[in-house]
Design a protein around this motif. Structure first.
Motif, PDB file in Angstrom:
ATOM      1  N   HIS A 269     -11.025  14.549   8.774  1.00  0.00           N
ATOM      2  CA  HIS A 269     -10.930  14.061   7.395  1.00  0.00           C
ATOM      3  C   HIS A 269      -9.516  13.570   7.115  1.00  0.00           C
ATOM      4  O   HIS A 269      -9.308  12.481   6.569  1.00  0.00           O
ATOM      5  CB  HIS A 269     -11.313  15.208   6.454  1.00  0.00           C
ATOM      6  CG  HIS A 269     -11.066  14.924   5.002  1.00  0.00           C
ATOM      7  ND1 HIS A 269     -11.913  14.150   4.245  1.00  0.00           N
ATOM      8  CD2 HIS A 269     -10.061  15.303   4.167  1.00  0.00           C
ATOM      9  CE1 HIS A 269     -11.444  14.067   3.006  1.00  0.00           C
ATOM     10  NE2 HIS A 269     -10.317  14.764   2.929  1.00  0.00           N
ATOM     11  N   ASP A 270      -8.526  14.363   7.514  1.00  0.00           N
ATOM     12  CA  ASP A 270      -7.119  14.003   7.281  1.00  0.00           C
ATOM     13  C   ASP A 270      -6.751  12.718   8.014  1.00  0.00           C
ATOM     14  O   ASP A 270      -6.029  11.876   7.483  1.00  0.00           O
ATOM     15  CB  ASP A 270      -6.219  15.156   7.725  1.00  0.00           C
ATOM     16  CG  ASP A 270      -4.758  14.913   7.372  1.00  0.00           C
ATOM     17  OD1 ASP A 270      -4.452  14.820   6.165  1.00  0.00           O
ATOM     18  OD2 ASP A 270      -3.936  14.788   8.296  1.00  0.00           O
TER      19      ASP A 270
ATOM     20  N   LEU B 125      -8.036   9.783   6.101  1.00  0.00           N
ATOM     21  CA  LEU B 125      -7.192   9.494   4.933  1.00  0.00           C
ATOM     22  C   LEU B 125      -5.868   8.849   5.354  1.00  0.00           C
ATOM     23  O   LEU B 125      -5.385   7.918   4.707  1.00  0.00           O
ATOM     24  CB  LEU B 125      -6.904  10.783   4.149  1.00  0.00           C
ATOM     25  CG  LEU B 125      -8.061  11.493   3.462  1.00  0.00           C
ATOM     26  CD1 LEU B 125      -7.519  12.562   2.518  1.00  0.00           C
ATOM     27  CD2 LEU B 125      -8.961  10.545   2.715  1.00  0.00           C
TER      28      LEU B 125
ATOM     29  N   LEU C  60       7.295   6.142   5.344  1.00  0.00           N
ATOM     30  CA  LEU C  60       6.618   7.438   5.335  1.00  0.00           C
ATOM     31  C   LEU C  60       6.429   7.937   3.912  1.00  0.00           C
ATOM     32  O   LEU C  60       5.401   8.515   3.567  1.00  0.00           O
ATOM     33  CB  LEU C  60       7.422   8.455   6.155  1.00  0.00           C
ATOM     34  CG  LEU C  60       6.821   9.861   6.223  1.00  0.00           C
ATOM     35  CD1 LEU C  60       5.427   9.842   6.840  1.00  0.00           C
ATOM     36  CD2 LEU C  60       7.737  10.802   7.008  1.00  0.00           C
ATOM     37  N   ASP C  61       7.434   7.678   3.074  1.00  0.00           N
ATOM     38  CA  ASP C  61       7.334   8.093   1.679  1.00  0.00           C
ATOM     39  C   ASP C  61       6.120   7.461   1.001  1.00  0.00           C
ATOM     40  O   ASP C  61       5.334   8.137   0.327  1.00  0.00           O
ATOM     41  CB  ASP C  61       8.624   7.672   0.970  1.00  0.00           C
ATOM     42  CG  ASP C  61       8.963   8.599  -0.169  1.00  0.00           C
ATOM     43  OD1 ASP C  61       9.099   9.808   0.099  1.00  0.00           O
ATOM     44  OD2 ASP C  61       9.058   8.110  -1.308  1.00  0.00           O
TER      45      ASP C  61
ATOM     46  N   LEU D  95       2.863   9.030   2.272  1.00  0.00           N
ATOM     47  CA  LEU D  95       2.548  10.359   1.718  1.00  0.00           C
ATOM     48  C   LEU D  95       2.101  10.254   0.266  1.00  0.00           C
ATOM     49  O   LEU D  95       1.235  11.008  -0.185  1.00  0.00           O
ATOM     50  CB  LEU D  95       3.751  11.285   1.864  1.00  0.00           C
ATOM     51  CG  LEU D  95       4.138  11.642   3.299  1.00  0.00           C
ATOM     52  CD1 LEU D  95       5.394  12.503   3.327  1.00  0.00           C
ATOM     53  CD2 LEU D  95       3.000  12.352   4.027  1.00  0.00           C
ATOM     54  N   ARG D  96       2.669   9.312  -0.460  1.00  0.00           N
ATOM     55  CA  ARG D  96       2.246   9.125  -1.858  1.00  0.00           C
ATOM     56  C   ARG D  96       0.819   8.591  -1.933  1.00  0.00           C
ATOM     57  O   ARG D  96       0.011   9.052  -2.740  1.00  0.00           O
ATOM     58  CB  ARG D  96       3.181   8.139  -2.568  1.00  0.00           C
ATOM     59  CG  ARG D  96       4.541   8.700  -2.834  1.00  0.00           C
ATOM     60  CD  ARG D  96       5.446   7.653  -3.511  1.00  0.00           C
ATOM     61  NE  ARG D  96       6.822   8.105  -3.441  1.00  0.00           N
ATOM     62  CZ  ARG D  96       7.309   9.083  -4.210  1.00  0.00           C
ATOM     63  NH1 ARG D  96       6.536   9.671  -5.098  1.00  0.00           N
ATOM     64  NH2 ARG D  96       8.557   9.468  -4.074  1.00  0.00           N
TER      65      ARG D  96
ATOM     66  N   LYS E 145      -1.428   8.878   0.383  1.00  0.00           N
ATOM     67  CA  LYS E 145      -2.339   9.926   0.857  1.00  0.00           C
ATOM     68  C   LYS E 145      -2.624  10.950  -0.234  1.00  0.00           C
ATOM     69  O   LYS E 145      -3.754  11.413  -0.368  1.00  0.00           O
ATOM     70  CB  LYS E 145      -1.747  10.633   2.096  1.00  0.00           C
ATOM     71  CG  LYS E 145      -2.324  10.118   3.398  1.00  0.00           C
ATOM     72  CD  LYS E 145      -1.908  10.974   4.569  1.00  0.00           C
ATOM     73  CE  LYS E 145      -2.762  12.211   4.723  1.00  0.00           C
ATOM     74  NZ  LYS E 145      -2.344  13.016   5.889  1.00  0.00           N
ATOM     75  N   ALA E 146      -1.612  11.307  -1.012  1.00  0.00           N
ATOM     76  CA  ALA E 146      -1.839  12.266  -2.102  1.00  0.00           C
ATOM     77  C   ALA E 146      -2.917  11.748  -3.045  1.00  0.00           C
ATOM     78  O   ALA E 146      -3.779  12.501  -3.505  1.00  0.00           O
ATOM     79  CB  ALA E 146      -0.538  12.530  -2.850  1.00  0.00           C
TER      80      ALA E 146
ATOM     81  N   ILE F  18      -6.213  12.111  -1.252  1.00  0.00           N
ATOM     82  CA  ILE F  18      -6.588  13.536  -1.157  1.00  0.00           C
ATOM     83  C   ILE F  18      -7.291  13.974  -2.438  1.00  0.00           C
ATOM     84  O   ILE F  18      -8.348  14.607  -2.399  1.00  0.00           O
ATOM     85  CB  ILE F  18      -5.341  14.401  -0.886  1.00  0.00           C
ATOM     86  CG1 ILE F  18      -4.869  14.225   0.560  1.00  0.00           C
ATOM     87  CG2 ILE F  18      -5.629  15.876  -1.182  1.00  0.00           C
ATOM     88  CD1 ILE F  18      -3.475  14.794   0.830  1.00  0.00           C
ATOM     89  N   VAL F  19      -6.699  13.585  -3.579  1.00  0.00           N
ATOM     90  CA  VAL F  19      -7.285  13.969  -4.868  1.00  0.00           C
ATOM     91  C   VAL F  19      -8.618  13.248  -5.075  1.00  0.00           C
ATOM     92  O   VAL F  19      -9.616  13.848  -5.469  1.00  0.00           O
ATOM     93  CB  VAL F  19      -6.300  13.647  -6.016  1.00  0.00           C
ATOM     94  CG1 VAL F  19      -6.968  13.850  -7.369  1.00  0.00           C
ATOM     95  CG2 VAL F  19      -5.046  14.514  -5.890  1.00  0.00           C
TER      96      VAL F  19
END
Lengths: 81, 214
Positions: free
Chosen positions: B166-167, B170, B186-187, B190-191, B193-194, B197-198
């Motif tokens: 799953h990860d 995403l 990368l920043d 990650l944003r 992906k957050a 994720i939600v």
């Protein structure tokens, strides 16, 4: 409020455990992830986690309302953006 | 994003092929040090408009009927700009080592015992193990073969879990999104992906991943 997401796999659990020692850090499951959010900067000491480097430097899955200001062999520090 | 999984019809590596300027070293390394069986070869006279040299193409079994194969072109000496790199690609001093080392073949073994065995074989040879490291969920040994190709032999430390699949889905979607947005950091990953994720937190089977074949 800085928020990070950590995938719930065995290697990452010490990261969550160390982070959650700070009472200001709220811990919540979001799907297969653990969400850590805090009213203060989130600071995690790598040596306390015992994570090897490969795990340590890949432990973050997501980042919201914050920015990584330190992510080295000593610590991960995420502050409000 | 695709709406339905595409049938996943590919069935692994048939062969991965590389040129060699050192066929003797290559045979000693793969056949005699590692013990990989020789399973196929083609010896051919050169022909055609491009003055193709005579060549030999030889194959070693790397397990699961997968193969690593080499071409040796008789009499051919490729122009090389430096000694850095491998028999296929050479680089000047401006090229960082991380980039040179990024392309590699990783061969799977089933256990720590089997990884130890290959480390032992390498350490008795002219191509000793250069590094042994535990990554996130695998443990690997590395060496460079006689051609300068980086070879990894690896074992799983534990099975991959569904949440990691799953990860990965995403991560790849987030990478596609930030690349399309022209913000490859990368920043930004990650944003994004957050957000994913939600958005997919409640889904049981959230992102379409191709049919898995075991």
């Amino acid at each position: 409020m800085p928020t990070v997401y950590v995938l719930d796999v065995p290697e990452n659990r010490p990261v969550v455990e160390v982070a959650s020692r700070d009472d200001r850090v709220a811990v919540r499951a979001v799907g297969p992830y653990t969400r850590l959010s805090s009213s203060a900067p989130i600071v995690i000491d790598r040596r306390e986690t015992g994570c090897r480097h490969a795990v340590w430097y890949s432990c973050l899955a997501g980042l919201a309302a914050g920015r990584v200001v330190q992510w080295d062999k000593n610590a991960l520090r995420v502050e409000a953006s | 994003m695709p709406t339905a999984p595409l049938p996943h019809l590919a069935r692994g590596v048939d062969h991965a092929a590389f040129p060699t300027l050192d066929p003797a070293g290559t045979i000693r390394f793969y056949r005699d040090v590692l013990g990989f069986p020789v399973v196929h070869s083609i010896c051919a006279a050169g022909w055609g408009p491009e003055k193709h040299p005579d060549f030999v193409h030889f194959f070693f079994d790397i397990g699961n009927d997968d193969r690593i194969a080499f071409f040796h072109y008789f009499g051919f000496e490729p122009p090389m700009v430096s000694a850095r790199g491998d028999a296929f690609a050479r680089f000047n001093d401006e090229m960082p080592s991380f980039y040179i080392a990024s392309r590699h073949l990783a061969i799977h073994v089933e256990s720590a015992e089997h990884l130890n065995e290959y480390q032992h074989r390498l350490d008795l040879s002219d191509w000793p193990t250069e590094l042994r490291v535990q990554h996130e969920t695998i443990e690997s040994i590395y060496t460079h073969d006689p051609n300068g190709y980086l070879l990894e032999i690896t074992r799983a430390l534990r099975p991959v879990t569904p949440q990691e699949d799953h990860d990965a889905a995403l991560s790849v979607q987030a990478l596609l999104d930030i690349a399309d947005a022209g913000d490859l950091t990368l920043d930004a990953l990650l944003r994004r992906k957050a957000e994913l994720i939600v958005a997919h937190a409640e889904d049981r089977d959230p992102l379409p991943t191709p049919e898995r074949v075991r």
